[in-house]
Design a protein around this motif. Structure first.
Motif, PDB file in Angstrom:
ATOM      1  N   VAL A  70      12.570   5.376   5.946  1.00 14.41           N
ATOM      2  CA  VAL A  70      11.693   4.627   6.705  1.00 14.41           C
ATOM      3  C   VAL A  70      10.311   5.190   6.869  1.00 14.41           C
ATOM      4  O   VAL A  70       9.152   3.975   6.281  1.00 14.41           O
ATOM      5  N   GLU A  71       9.443   6.140   6.054  1.00 17.48           N
ATOM      6  CA  GLU A  71       8.965   7.130   6.182  1.00 17.48           C
ATOM      7  C   GLU A  71       7.663   5.928   4.473  1.00 17.48           C
ATOM      8  O   GLU A  71       6.984   5.927   4.831  1.00 17.48           O
ATOM      9  N   LYS A  72       9.217   5.947   4.016  1.00 19.11           N
ATOM     10  CA  LYS A  72       8.679   5.287   2.202  1.00 19.11           C
ATOM     11  C   LYS A  72       8.259   4.029   2.113  1.00 19.11           C
ATOM     12  O   LYS A  72       7.598   3.266   1.530  1.00 19.11           O
ATOM     13  N   VAL A  73       9.077   3.345   3.130  1.00 24.33           N
ATOM     14  CA  VAL A  73       9.246   1.975   3.725  1.00 24.33           C
ATOM     15  C   VAL A  73       7.245   1.367   3.695  1.00 24.33           C
ATOM     16  O   VAL A  73       7.009   0.734   4.063  1.00 24.33           O
ATOM     17  N   HIS A  74       6.956   2.518   5.230  1.00 25.41           N
ATOM     18  CA  HIS A  74       6.002   2.522   6.058  1.00 25.41           C
ATOM     19  C   HIS A  74       5.071   2.902   4.676  1.00 25.41           C
ATOM     20  O   HIS A  74       3.663   2.278   5.311  1.00 25.41           O
ATOM     21  N   LYS A  75       4.407   3.654   3.993  1.00 25.66           N
ATOM     22  CA  LYS A  75       3.901   3.944   3.093  1.00 25.66           C
ATOM     23  C   LYS A  75       4.084   3.071   2.072  1.00 25.66           C
ATOM     24  O   LYS A  75       2.147   2.410   1.806  1.00 25.66           O
ATOM     25  N   ALA A  76       4.510   2.142   1.469  1.00 23.39           N
ATOM     26  CA  ALA A  76       4.785   1.483   0.778  1.00 23.39           C
ATOM     27  C   ALA A  76       3.932   0.089   1.577  1.00 23.39           C
ATOM     28  O   ALA A  76       3.114  -0.850   0.438  1.00 23.39           O
ATOM     29  N   ILE A  77       4.226  -0.372   2.909  1.00 24.69           N
ATOM     30  CA  ILE A  77       3.480  -1.538   3.791  1.00 24.69           C
ATOM     31  C   ILE A  77       2.109  -0.720   4.078  1.00 24.69           C
ATOM     32  O   ILE A  77       1.391  -1.829   3.129  1.00 24.69           O
ATOM     33  N   ALA A  78       1.596   0.261   4.063  1.00 20.36           N
ATOM     34  CA  ALA A  78       0.576   0.251   4.606  1.00 20.36           C
ATOM     35  C   ALA A  78      -0.372   0.579   2.881  1.00 20.36           C
ATOM     36  O   ALA A  78      -1.400  -0.179   2.380  1.00 20.36           O
ATOM     37  N   ASN A  79      -0.072   1.292   2.522  1.00 19.78           N
ATOM     38  CA  ASN A  79      -0.223   0.841   0.498  1.00 19.78           C
ATOM     39  C   ASN A  79      -0.787  -0.031   0.302  1.00 19.78           C
ATOM     40  O   ASN A  79      -1.510  -0.993  -0.532  1.00 19.78           O
ATOM     41  N   THR A  80      -0.203  -0.925  -0.011  1.00 20.83           N
ATOM     42  CA  THR A  80      -0.154  -2.744   0.197  1.00 20.83           C
ATOM     43  C   THR A  80      -0.959  -2.886   0.973  1.00 20.83           C
ATOM     44  O   THR A  80      -2.003  -3.984   0.739  1.00 20.83           O
ATOM     45  N   THR A  81      -1.049  -3.060   1.845  1.00 23.49           N
ATOM     46  CA  THR A  81      -2.006  -3.211   2.863  1.00 23.49           C
ATOM     47  C   THR A  81      -3.537  -2.852   2.612  1.00 23.49           C
ATOM     48  O   THR A  81      -4.229  -3.796   2.586  1.00 23.49           O
ATOM     49  N   PHE A  82      -3.263  -2.013   2.458  1.00 23.55           N
ATOM     50  CA  PHE A  82      -4.404  -1.689   2.624  1.00 23.55           C
ATOM     51  C   PHE A  82      -5.611  -1.163   1.076  1.00 23.55           C
ATOM     52  O   PHE A  82      -7.001  -1.656   1.046  1.00 23.55           O
ATOM     53  N   GLY A  83      -4.685  -1.172   0.679  1.00 28.50           N
ATOM     54  CA  GLY A  83      -4.632  -2.470  -1.474  1.00 28.50           C
ATOM     55  C   GLY A  83      -5.758  -3.492  -1.625  1.00 28.50           C
ATOM     56  O   GLY A  83      -6.709  -3.012  -2.132  1.00 28.50           O
ATOM     57  N   LEU A  84      -4.481  -4.012  -0.683  1.00 32.78           N
ATOM     58  CA  LEU A  84      -5.373  -5.485  -0.513  1.00 32.78           C
ATOM     59  C   LEU A  84      -7.041  -5.024   0.171  1.00 32.78           C
ATOM     60  O   LEU A  84      -7.654  -6.587   0.138  1.00 32.78           O
ATOM     61  N   ILE A  85      -6.579  -4.349   0.930  1.00 34.62           N
ATOM     62  CA  ILE A  85      -7.825  -5.145   2.212  1.00 34.62           C
ATOM     63  C   ILE A  85      -8.948  -4.226   1.023  1.00 34.62           C
ATOM     64  O   ILE A  85     -10.506  -5.130   0.499  1.00 34.62           O
ATOM     65  N   ASP A  86      -8.746  -3.487   0.622  1.00 33.68           N
ATOM     66  CA  ASP A  86      -9.639  -2.204  -1.002  1.00 33.68           C
ATOM     67  C   ASP A  86     -10.200  -3.544  -1.494  1.00 33.68           C
ATOM     68  O   ASP A  86     -11.699  -3.707  -2.438  1.00 33.68           O
ATOM     69  N   MET A  87      -9.306  -3.893  -2.257  1.00 33.91           N
ATOM     70  CA  MET A  87      -9.889  -5.232  -3.419  1.00 33.91           C
ATOM     71  C   MET A  87     -10.242  -6.895  -3.208  1.00 33.91           C
ATOM     72  O   MET A  87     -11.185  -6.621  -4.288  1.00 33.91           O
ATOM     73  N   PHE A  88      -9.915  -7.397  -1.977  1.00 36.83           N
ATOM     74  CA  PHE A  88     -10.503  -8.669  -1.594  1.00 36.83           C
ATOM     75  C   PHE A  88     -11.474  -8.586  -0.514  1.00 36.83           C
ATOM     76  O   PHE A  88     -12.523  -9.163  -0.596  1.00 36.83           O
ATOM     77  N   SER A  89     -12.260  -7.307  -0.525  1.00 36.66           N
ATOM     78  CA  SER A  89     -13.633  -6.928   0.624  1.00 36.66           C
ATOM     79  C   SER A  89     -14.989  -7.052  -0.327  1.00 36.66           C
ATOM     80  O   SER A  89     -14.589  -5.673  -1.442  1.00 36.66           O
ATOM     81  N   LYS A  90     -15.705  -7.523   0.370  1.00 34.19           N
ATOM     82  CA  LYS A  90     -17.083  -7.175  -0.624  1.00 34.19           C
ATOM     83  C   LYS A  90     -18.154  -6.169   0.527  1.00 34.19           C
ATOM     84  O   LYS A  90     -18.993  -6.315  -0.038  1.00 34.19           O
ATOM     85  N   ASP A  91     -17.352  -6.012   1.326  1.00 32.61           N
ATOM     86  CA  ASP A  91     -18.814  -5.186   2.364  1.00 32.61           C
ATOM     87  C   ASP A  91     -18.461  -4.074   1.839  1.00 32.61           C
ATOM     88  O   ASP A  91     -17.614  -3.664   1.533  1.00 32.61           O
ATOM     89  N   GLU A  92     -18.715  -3.173   1.613  1.00 25.99           N
ATOM     90  CA  GLU A  92     -18.999  -1.719   1.026  1.00 25.99           C
ATOM     91  C   GLU A  92     -18.561  -0.533   2.781  1.00 25.99           C
ATOM     92  O   GLU A  92     -17.678   0.592   2.106  1.00 25.99           O
ATOM     93  N   GLU A  93     -19.154  -0.900   2.683  1.00 30.17           N
ATOM     94  CA  GLU A  93     -19.101  -0.364   4.402  1.00 30.17           C
ATOM     95  C   GLU A  93     -18.018  -0.085   4.577  1.00 30.17           C
ATOM     96  O   GLU A  93     -17.382   0.793   5.233  1.00 30.17           O
ATOM     97  N   PHE A  94     -17.071  -1.561   4.776  1.00 26.17           N
ATOM     98  CA  PHE A  94     -16.328  -1.760   5.544  1.00 26.17           C
ATOM     99  C   PHE A  94     -15.046  -1.411   4.498  1.00 26.17           C
ATOM    100  O   PHE A  94     -13.987  -0.998   5.081  1.00 26.17           O
TER     101      PHE A  94
END
Length: 151
Positions: free
Chosen positions: A74-98
Motif C-alpha cells: 500500500v505504501e508503494k502504491v501510495h508513493k506512486a500516486i503521490a509522486n505522479t500527482t506532485f509531478g504533474l503539479i510541478d510539470m504543469f504549474s507556471k507559478d514558481e511560488e506555487f
C-alpha cells in the motif's frame, strides 16, 4: 518305588510351576500392552498439543508477515500516486511560488506517510509480541505443566 513317587511328585510340581509361570507371563504381557497403549496415547496427546501450538505460532507469524507486506504494498502504491500527482503539479504549474509550496508539501507528505506506514509496521510487530506473550506463552506453560496421569 519311593523314588518313583518322589520323581512323579517333582514332575507334577515342576509342571504346576511352569503352568503358573506361563500364566503369569501371559498376564504380564497383557498388562504391558495396556501400559504401552496408554504411553502411546499420552505421547499422541502431547504431540497433538505441540502441533496445535506450532500451528498457532505459524498462523501468528503468517498474519504478521501479511500485514507487514500489505502495508509495504500500500505504501508503494501510495508513493506512486503521490509522486505522479506532485509531478504533474510541478510539470504543469507556471507559478514558481506555487511550485515551491508544492515541493514542500510533497516533502512533508512523504515524511508523514513514511511515519504512518512505519507506525503500522511497529504496531503490527508489537501486537505480534503481545499475542505471543499472552496467548502462545500461556499455552506453552499449560502444556508443560499438565499433570501426568498414571495408567
Amino acid at each position: 518305588m519311593v523314588s518313583l513317587v518322589l520323581i512323579t511328585i517333582c514332575l507334577v510340581g515342576t509342571a504346576a510351576l511352569l503352568f503358573a509361570g506361563f500364566r503369569l507371563s501371559n498376564q504380564s504381557r497383557k498388562r504391558l500392552l495396556v501400559v504401552n497403549a496408554h504411553r502411546i496415547a499420552a505421547r499422541s496427546a502431547i504431540q497433538k498439543s505441540r502441533m496445535d501450538l506450532a500451528e498457532v505460532r505459524n498462523r501468528a507469524r503468517l498474519l504478521e508477515d501479511t500485514v507487514s507486506g500489505g502495508a509495504s504494498a500500500v505504501e508503494k502504491v501510495h508513493k506512486a500516486i503521490a509522486n505522479t500527482t506532485f509531478g504533474l503539479i510541478d510539470m504543469f504549474s507556471k507559478d514558481e511560488e506555487f511550485k515551491d509550496s508544492t515541493r514542500k508539501a510533497r516533502q512533508t507528505h512523504h515524511q508523514k506517510s513514511e511515519q504512518v506506514y512505519q507506525a503500522v509496521r511497529t504496531t503490527n510487530r508489537a501486537l505480534h509480541i503481545l499475542a505471543d506473550t499472552l496467548i502462545i506463552s500461556k499455552a506453552e506453560k499449560r502444556i508443560a505443566s499438565k499433570p501426568k496421569k498414571a495408567p
